[in-house]
Scaffold this motif. Structure first.
Motif: not given
Length: 442
Positions: A214-226, A367-382
């Motif tokens: 398990r990794q130490a992540v910015l948003d603990e409500t979305r746990p991640q692992a290596r 908000a910050a974690s989701d942009e890192l995982l699924f974005g960022p916003v400008h690339r989604l729009r592009a």
């Protein structure tokens, strides 16, 4: 399009909001993310048994509810409102659709019923920080080069020496709920350069050579692992040999990404709406200079702008739930609304909003974690703009000679050059077309 919700959808929303309101306060969320599983197992089982939450979009023949992805998005709006830590995103949004599309009949019958009932959870182990690319949210990669592409890195697969299975080796660094899911779906590259392709494999939690941390992540409500795969035995998702079902993994991941983006947009809208509601409640109570700070015009304007942004994002998310092809734009707008709302919430809460004890930082981290995982916003729009062809070059206009000849042929008249003298051009002859590229003095 009928934008009105059905009675069943309103019932799901109402029941889910009531359960989560009792079980998912800020203190309960913080306690749940610090457990070994990263979520409240008892609450997960309650949501699975009473509402069938993980099986909302699974077909009834496999033990699911048989609803549409729009119903799942509506439910995720409520889970996003309380920042529910759960395996719902990894299991129901990412893994279950892939198994339903790519799996053989035996695999679907064995895996989908326990996934729909909540007895089994799964995680999608994409190599490296390229989840958004694999799901085709920020770019197209039909060749699946993100899985390794025959080079060092990524995750590679080779047939077992016995010819009765596969072996995987490689690493995935950001796997949602990967530390606790008993089942892993691993996209891996195989075939070398001659038959380069990406296939999807099933890996069990007790497989030899599998290392999870398990990794130490910015948003603990979305746990991640290596996830480390050290010559791990795996089962191909689909028919044996990768023929038939299971061959077009990048396309299946892209289709899953379109639905996932609509669900994530609804989840972000729920989080933004709740952050705004908490902020409005606070500025009504907090007093400064003898009056509530919410009565100041500057504060009213900031809150009004946030309200408009959240409502616009909600409209986009609901439309994307109906038409997942618009999921990328809806996700961009929802993530931007969540980032702006969470940032303003911290500012308007004053000094207390910056403390770890307050729950405003939870929304900002989401908000910050989701942009890192699924974005960022400008690339989604592009990427959405590229898919729509907004910046595609305009087609070259037809030449004047060709157009004139075609018109003359259609009217039955002879071309002008045929009626003139043979010694030179006639007055009716069309002017020469300008060159394609003309030098201009500057």
């Amino acid at each position: 399009m009928d934008a009105a919700f059905t009675a069943e959808q309103d019932g799901i929303r109402r029941t889910l909001r009531e359960i989560l309101g009792k079980r998912c306060g800020p203190d309960e969320v913080k306690a749940a993310v610090r457990t070994a599983a990263g979520h409240d197992r008892e609450l997960w089982q309650q949501l699975s048994r009473q509402l069938g939450l993980p099986g909302i979009a699974v077909a009834e023949e496999y033990g699911g509810v048989g609803c549409t992805p729009a119903d799942l998005a509506l439910a995720c709006e409520e889970t996003g409102r309380v920042l529910l830590p759960s395996p719902l995103l990894a299991t129901a949004v990412l893994c279950a659709p892939l198994i339903a599309v790519l799996g053989s009949e035996a695999q679907r019958s064995a895996l989908l019923p326990p996934l729909a009932s909540g007895g089994l959870t799964a995680a999608l182990a994409v190599p490296g920080p390229v989840l958004a690319t694999a799901l085709a949210l920020t770019g197209e990669d039909a060749a699946g080069q993100w899985s390794g592409g025959g080079r060092a890195g990524g995750i590679q697969a080779r047939p077992d020496a016995s010819g009765d299975g596969w072996r995987l080796y490689g690493e995935a660094a950001q796997v949602l709920d990967g530390h606790s899911a008993p089942l892993l779906l691993v996209p891996a590259h195989t075939g070398g350069f001659a038959r380069s392709r990406t296939l999807l494999f099933l890996v069990r939690e007790d497989a030899p050579g599998l290392v999870r941390s398990r990794q130490a992540v910015l948003d603990e409500t979305r746990p991640q692992a290596r996830i480390q795969l050290r010559d791990v035995p795996a089962e191909l998702l689909g028919d044996a040999g990768g023929e038939g079902r299971g061959t077009d993994v990048p396309a299946a991941l892209a289709a899953t990404g379109r639905t996932a983006s609509a669900v994530l947009a609804a989840e972000a809208v729920g989080a933004a709406d709740q952050a705004l509601a908490r902020t409005v409640e606070y500025v009504r109570q907090r007093e400064q200079f003898g009056r509530a700070i919410g009565s100041f015009q500057a504060v009213k304007h900031r809150l009004a702008d946030l309200y408009v942004q959240v409502q616009a994002a909600r409209s986009a998310a609901y439309y994307a739930a109906w038409d997942p092809e618009q999921g990328g734009l809806a996700l961009a707008q929802a993530l931007e609304a969540l980032r702006m709302t969470a940032g303003e919430a911290i500012q308007l809460h004053g000094g207390i909003g910056f403390t770890w004890e307050h729950d405003a930082h939870l929304y900002f981290k989401r908000a910050a974690s989701d942009e890192l995982l699924f974005g960022p916003v400008h690339r989604l729009r592009a990427h959405a703009a590229d898919r729509a062809g907004l910046f595609a070059p305009a087609p070259a206009p037809a030449s004047g000679t060709t157009t004139a000849s075609a018109s003359a042929s259609a009217s039955g008249a002879a071309p002008a050059s045929a009626t003139g003298s043979a010694s030179g051009p006639t007055a009716a002859a069309p002017a020469a077309s300008p060159p394609a590229h003309e030098k201009v003095a500057v």
